[in-house]
Design a protein around this motif. Structure first.
Motif: not given
Length: 825
Positions: A254, A259-261, A264-266, A287, A301, A325, A327, A606
């Protein structure tokens, strides 16, 4: 290189394996505990090859059976057999358990686990012995796709990989708190590969969040079930994905991480021999998941969710995989909340007999109050890591995201608390603490009387305050009217004198006592030296550099120069790398990076991803006083500094280095909750799985993030343009780069045409357009929160400005209201 396992059975139990050694070109290395200096014979000491079982007949209480305490499982109603088998080529070993129900009753197996006993015992070792003989193990608790990687402290080859064989899905990683080996700073404890965890979840873990849904097995009369684990040797932890692929296991990756802030996209890639039959996010609103290609998915996100998010994959062959993950708030939102929380809840405005009025204090989330009189003096004393942390954090935040009110509070801290109270005016020495215990209170190592609080020998207390002075210098130098109590010269002078005072007061009997070690936040010492040189303070710069060279010479003379006031630590590597790199000792610098990688894993979870080894910090200065693995502790972002500096300066083609470094750096953001409270770390033990209630030394963690915060864009020949800390879009021959890190001040691009780096000292970067064909870079700036004297931009030497700009103190200066710059390669 030929590798073979050598299996040795213990003398007191032929069924238990006590040595798992690997023969290679360098000789023999034992992953087991044969070289431990702790005596571990007899009952109550887990060995590799032991098992734990929890059983019950339906609706009855659980009964637990442990071979470490009862070798033959005398009272266990099930027939249990264990067997080791080594492959004919000697490169792989299988451990198999067979459970048979010979009774006429149905049994539920709610707990089944294999203790993974490797030599993680550093007790009584020298640093050389620990690095040569000891290992750290890190789990990916990924169900059927889980594994454990076991790496040597030195970072040298080989690495041991433990993977599931038959039916041994990796459901939990349970600490073996009942092992008799004393747990302490030098020994984290052992853990168990837990196949079934329902009994523990029901009786011990209660309603805690779990990495996987706890399960159990029903064994009917006459039924049997086999379970096996596979032990394989590979060159290094970076080769784990290739080995998993060879073993037929699914491999996931990933980018930028787990971690998705905010929104943001992963980009998740899944490489498996068996096709994916289903993939989903739990909870569903955490997500948005889109399939964008064969084995390629996009996770975005939603912007209205905060918390854990699991990606659950089912493969057609029945394999199940869990990817964990987290978020979070958008990075800049989280940092603004963090600073606001400090101002609202951690600023001490009341009169205080200890002299702490106008300082930011440690905070207790559960009690919802400042921690003003902890029995452990250093937590409440404004000095030390814990006491200094909140003030260091506010300075670090305002260096790259200045706020006039917050800077004013920092001025009050410097003038009302630091200078003349915490720091002695006559000699620049730093006290151990402003707070001290009552005369009638018992004195201990942690509870200090007034005399102990006034001692100035602890070198670790100096870099935090020197860094605050240096940041105030930078703010005074770059902004008019933001800093008003003193001029920039005053702050730079105090930064210099504070560091030099460390040399005078951290010495005992003419011996460089704690200053001989790499120090937390010591990377800021290089920033201070650079500005002494830029300002033309040549004599002071010379004396300063000579002092740092003296410290570096000690590190250069040691094989493993990573000591501290603790018997083992992961804190010195940050500063040691910085000065080895500065003085051109690339061998020692690389060795330091290798050592950091050994205890900083890259794992699809994460918490574990980028989590540099920390396990005793809550026990020393947390509220829970819990011994166990910590995520998001300052050890991770501080250790990210050598990883990311090495990546940018010397190894920009090493994508693994970027992945693990970025994960370690941004782990600091995971401990900021939606209210802005910043915890010292996340306790990973399954009976806790929660954030420490104390802010503690979170300021050092945030400093580590601030040091390397930015967007990293990496061109990979197979995957194309990858972005960490921002978004990247391709428009013909132009890539458009938009940062999403907290500060939007730094950008590093590794591309086919070479590397380029941009650092804005005084204004956020809105986006960057990089025309690959023309070699042109256009930087668009956003409105700064505080108007600077000049727009100041540092760029790599291969970039040259099209507009007229003066090169002053290491940066190009332009008019303060400039909103676009063009550079040519």
């Amino acid at each position: 290189m030929k590798r073979r396992f050598e299996l040795e059975k213990s003398t007191n139990n032929d069924a238990i394996l006590t040595k798992l050694a690997v023969t290679n070109g360098d000789g023999n290395f034992d992953f087991g505990t044969s070289k431990s200096k702790e005596k571990r014979d007899g009952k109550g000491y887990y060995q590799l090859g032991d098992i734990n079982i929890s059983l019950r007949t339906i609706f009855n209480p659980w009964d637990t059976y442990r071979t470490a305490f009862d070798e033959d499982l005398t009272d266990c109603p099930l027939d249990v057999s264990r067997e080791w088998q080594t492959a004919t080529d000697g490169t792989e070993t299988i451990f198999t358990i067979k459970l048979t129900n010979p009774t006429k009753e149905e049994y539920e197996v709610g707990g089944l686990g294999v203790p993974l006993v490797f030599n993680q015992i550093l007790t009584d070792n020298t640093l050389d012995e620990s690095h040569q003989n000891c290992v750290f193990s890190d789990p990916y608790i990924g169900n059927d796709a889980g594994y454990v990687q076991v790496t040597r402290l030195s970072g040298d080859e080989p690495t041991l990989l433990v993977t599931p064989g038959k039916n041994a899905h990796f459901e939990a990683y349970r600490p073996l708190n009942d092992d008799k080996t004393p747990r302490r700073v030098t020994f984290e404890g052992f853990y168990e590969w837990t196949i079934f965890s329902f009994a523990y979840a029901e009786s011990d873990w209660f309603d805690q969040k779990h990495w996987n849904k706890p399960t159990s097995l029903i064994l009917k009369p006459g039924d049997s079930q086999e379970f096996s684990l596979r032990f394989t040797v590979i060159d290094s932890q970076a080769n784990v994905p290739q080995e998993l692929h060879r073993l037929g296991m699914p491999v996931v990756d990933s980018v930028p991480g787990y971690t998705i802030h905010g929104t943001e996209t992963a980009h998740l890639t899944v490489d498996s021999k068996s096709p994916v039959s289903s993939i989903k996010v739990s909870p569903a609103n955490a997500l948005d998941l889109y399939k964008v290609g064969d084995g390629s998915y996009k996770l975005a996100g939603t912007g209205d969710y905060y918390g854990y998010a699991d990606v659950l994959i089912q493969y057609q062959d029945g394999t199940r995989q869990t990817i964990n993950y987290f978020v979070l708030d958008a990075a800049n939102t989280a940092v603004k909340k963090l600073a606001d929380f400090h101002v609202k809840n951690q600023w001490l405005e009341d009169d205080d007999k200890y002299g702490r009025k106008h300082a930011f204090m440690t905070y207790d989330r559960d009690a919802k109050q400042k921690v003003l009189n902890e029995r452990r003096t250093f937590i409440s004393g404004v000095s030390d890591e814990v006491g200094a942390g909140p003030n260091l954090l506010m300075a670090a935040k305002n260096l790259l995201m200045p706020d006039k009110h917050q800077v004013h509070l920092l001025e009050e801290y410097v003038d009302d608390v630091l200078w003349g109270k915490l720091q002695n005016k006559e000699d620049y020495s730093i006290r151990a603490s402003l707070y001290y215990t009552d005369e009638n209170s018992p004195y201990s190592w942690a509870s200090w009387d007034k005399s102990r609080s006034e001692e100035t020998w602890r070198a670790y207390n100096y870099p935090h305050q020197a860094t605050i002075y240096w940041i105030m210098y930078r703010l005074a130098r770059n902004y008019d009217g933001l800093v008003t109590n003193h001029d920039w010269q005053w702050y730079l002078e105090h930064a210099y004198q504070t560091v030099m005072a460390m040399h005078k007061f951290a010495t005992k009997d003419k011996f460089m006592y704690l200053e001989q070690f790499g120090l937390m936040v010591g990377s800021a010492h290089l920033w201070i030296l650079k500005d002494l040189e830029y300002e033309g303070w040549n004599e002071k710069a010379k004396s300063y550099e000579e002092y740092m060279r003296l410290r570096y010479t000690i590190w250069a003379s040691l094989k493993y120069p990573y000591g501290s006031e603790m018997p083992w630590d992961s804190t010195g590597q940050e500063e040691i790398y910085v000065w080895c790199d500065y003085f051109g000792d690339m061998g020692k610098a690389k060795q330091t990076v290798d050592a950091v990688k050994a205890y900083t894993p890259s794992i699809p979870n994460w918490g574990y991803n980028g989590a540099a080894r920390r396990y005793f910090d809550s026990a020393v200065y947390g509220k829970r006083e819990e011994m166990g693995r910590l995520f998001g502790h300052y050890g991770s972002p501080l250790n990210a500094i050598p990883l990311l500096m090495s990546y940018k300066e010397h190894h920009s083609d090493d994508l693994y280095l970027l992945k693990v470094g970025y994960a370690a750096s941004t782990s600091a953001l995971t401990t900021i909750n939606p209210d802005g409270f910043g915890s010292m770390g996340y306790l990973a033990n399954p009976d806790v799985m929660d954030f420490e209630p104390y802010t503690g030394d979170y300021g050092q963690s945030f400093y580590g993030y601030m040091h390397e915060a930015g967007q990293f864009v990496h061109f990979d020949p197979q995957a194309g343009w990858l972005s960490f800390g921002g978004e990247v879009e391709v428009d013909g021959s132009t890539i458009v780069v938009t940062p999403t890190d907290a500060f939007h001040r730094r950008l590093f691009i590794h591309g086919e045409n070479g590397d380029l780096e941009i650092k804005s000292e005084t204004a956020p970067i809105k986006n960057v357009l990089y025309d690959l064909d023309e070699g042109k870079v256009i930087i668009n700036f956003a409105e700064p929160g505080v108007t600077p004297k000049h727009l100041r931009v540092q760029v790599s030497t291969n970039l040259h400005p099209v507009q007229d700009g003066s090169l002053i103190r290491g940066a190009y200066e332009f008019d303060a209201f400039t909103r676009q710059l063009t550079f040519k390669l």
